[in-house]
Write a protein that holds these residues in place. Sequence first.
Motif, PDB file in Angstrom:
ATOM      1  N   SER A 193      46.929  38.724  35.130  1.00 35.75           N
ATOM      2  CA  SER A 193      45.802  37.523  35.896  1.00 35.75           C
ATOM      3  C   SER A 193      46.953  37.021  36.253  1.00 35.75           C
ATOM      4  N   VAL A 238      36.561  32.729  33.374  1.00 36.63           N
ATOM      5  CA  VAL A 238      36.506  34.092  33.945  1.00 36.63           C
ATOM      6  C   VAL A 238      37.674  33.976  35.528  1.00 36.63           C
ATOM      7  N   PRO A 244      39.907  33.988  38.168  1.00 40.92           N
ATOM      8  CA  PRO A 244      40.236  34.738  39.214  1.00 40.92           C
ATOM      9  C   PRO A 244      41.373  35.292  39.745  1.00 40.92           C
ATOM     10  N   LYS A 297      42.660  37.748  37.276  1.00 42.21           N
ATOM     11  CA  LYS A 297      42.561  38.881  37.014  1.00 42.21           C
ATOM     12  C   LYS A 297      41.060  39.680  38.215  1.00 42.21           C
ATOM     13  N   THR A 298      40.444  38.737  38.355  1.00 38.60           N
ATOM     14  CA  THR A 298      39.083  39.481  39.246  1.00 38.60           C
ATOM     15  C   THR A 298      40.162  39.355  40.588  1.00 38.60           C
ATOM     16  N   TYR A 299      40.897  39.007  41.092  1.00 33.56           N
ATOM     17  CA  TYR A 299      41.470  38.997  42.287  1.00 33.56           C
ATOM     18  C   TYR A 299      42.091  40.050  42.166  1.00 33.56           C
ATOM     19  N   GLU A 303      38.423  33.520  46.733  1.00 35.33           N
ATOM     20  CA  GLU A 303      38.499  33.090  45.624  1.00 35.33           C
ATOM     21  C   GLU A 303      38.812  31.515  46.050  1.00 35.33           C
TER      22      GLU A 303
END
Length: 635
Positions: free
Chosen positions: A428, A506, A508, A510-512, A528
């Motif tokens: 993250s 959620v 962003p 970690k998603t990115y 994002e």
Amino acid sequence: MKRKDRVAIVLLSLGALALSAAPEKQDWPRQNWTHYVRIGAYGLRGGDGAKIVSAAEASDVFGIEVDNDIPGRYESFLHPEEKLTAIRDVAAEAHRAGNFAFVYIAGTECITAHADQTAHTLAKDHPDWLQRKSTGEPAIFGGGTAFWITPGDEDVWVSPYAAEWRKIYMERVRQIAATGIDGIYVDIPYWMTHFEGWENTWASFDDGTVAAFKQRTGLDAKHDLKLGDFSDPGFRQWVDFRIQTFTDFLREIDQNAKSVNPKIKTIPEIYPGIEEEAVRVGADVYSLYPVVDAVAHEYEFGNGDHMASSRTPLDWFRYQVGMHSFRAFAQGKATWILNYSWDGDKKVDAREAMMNLAMSELVAGANFWDAPGHSMAGSNDQPTRKKIFSWIEEHEKTFYLPRLPVDPIGVYFSPQTRNFYADDFIASYRGILILLMQQHLEFQIVTPRTLAEFRGQTLVLPDVRVLGDDEKAALRAFAAAGSRLVITGKDATGLGGSNEIIRFPVCPGKTYNAALEKDFDSASPDSEHAFLRALKGGSTVMIDAGPQLATSIARTADGRIQCFFANFAGLRGGVNPVQTPQNGVTITVHSKTAGKAYFLPFLGTEQMVNGSRRQDATVFTLPPITKGAVFSFEQ
């Protein structure tokens, strides 16, 4: 001008600078020689001090490392006299040349040469000093375990709770300080968890360590812990204890050295950075900076050889995250980087790899140490090193004067979250910071030590799961003042609802981070957009550039704004070390006057940049950025 005269002028000017008004109060130490080193390393045998200093001067080295380890070799641990004489001689030679020198010593490692042919080794004489697994196996190794251990030698790792050893060790530290050497460089003060078969031991379980833990916590380390279980309260105390042990050990080294020579500097070398490795070996850079004068980072994480020649653009960005974190942890102290550029890769020009490495470290404000392969001494290309070092000397204030915030977006580094949830937190944290670097927004890494003084408009908590009472109180005050708190992933704040508290369950970041790992070239910061729209701040300086430029923005103490650029476009690990130049980069600076602006390309000459005035802002179009560059704006 002689080097010693230049150094004196730099230090005097920095003293005056520290007294001038700054945008924010900073409790930073006055700068000293450690902030300006361009390091070269040399073996010291005795009688060769003048030759070493002469060779260093010839390649523009400022800050000479000499390898003459006293406590890390059993023979000199017992009888240090000859090595002390050599250290005294090289210190005197360095000072005559207006230079500074520091000497390598081991932390908890000790080698006995030709152990197979002698009756006296550290392990044979003092088995009770050794670190041990929970099963009792001692930390004894032979030739081939690591590249620096010669066949026939005995390599051991000593417990920091071996009282007799520690008493002698600190005596040797005081004797070294008395030679007049400028620094003591303490290599890898670790718990033994980094050799094969020891990675998951969470050592050490020697009697001294077990007794110290029992005294501090009331727990029996051999029976009351679930080793490796971060949900176990007892194991969490073990983690904290292990980190505190080496923080205290380095503090004691520093105090002993300065009791003899108040001007001497203590500089530990560690490879762990912000990642899980710091927890495992117990040498945590965040904890160490307050008790030493600088940290030398042999910074590595994850897999691979970590050579500059083999790094991918994602690797480069992740190293930027680490180095900027170190600079935040340092709070004005120096950060040295002992990374490696090239080790025989036939497809990559060693000179290009060296330049890429130097550029990436300079833009983060770290000091460059050139070395070949995985050796500390020498260079892959001496002429290239001299070129780089000479250019750094010419522009050292640009890179090493204190950097202050302008209008930053804060990103919180939580040491306790990293300690207990390393993989989730780092994914993250890295993702958020790379996102801001690629979006060219000013960021400031905030820690528990700097949280109360943070003045940005937005603070991001990247999946922060562990907060102490003081941290929660500071966050509550931050939100109550009308600043924006952006909480991603888990929420440990205990704060209620507010228009200025925005939550992303959620994360962003970690998603990115996952998108970057899947396909770096196609990952876009724009993906994002909801997170980016939630951020306030970062608008004083606006940069329009491609996402493969890593940027950071700062203000100098005299009010100049600086934008640092590292170009990673086109780099391919093991294939191509030459960047694709970035054209048409624009910078918009909001200011009352047009001001003056300058552009300094890496290894180039500074030039003035003209801007166009648009209402209350000035827009500058930069020349092409090849490897890296610095943009400076002054009113």
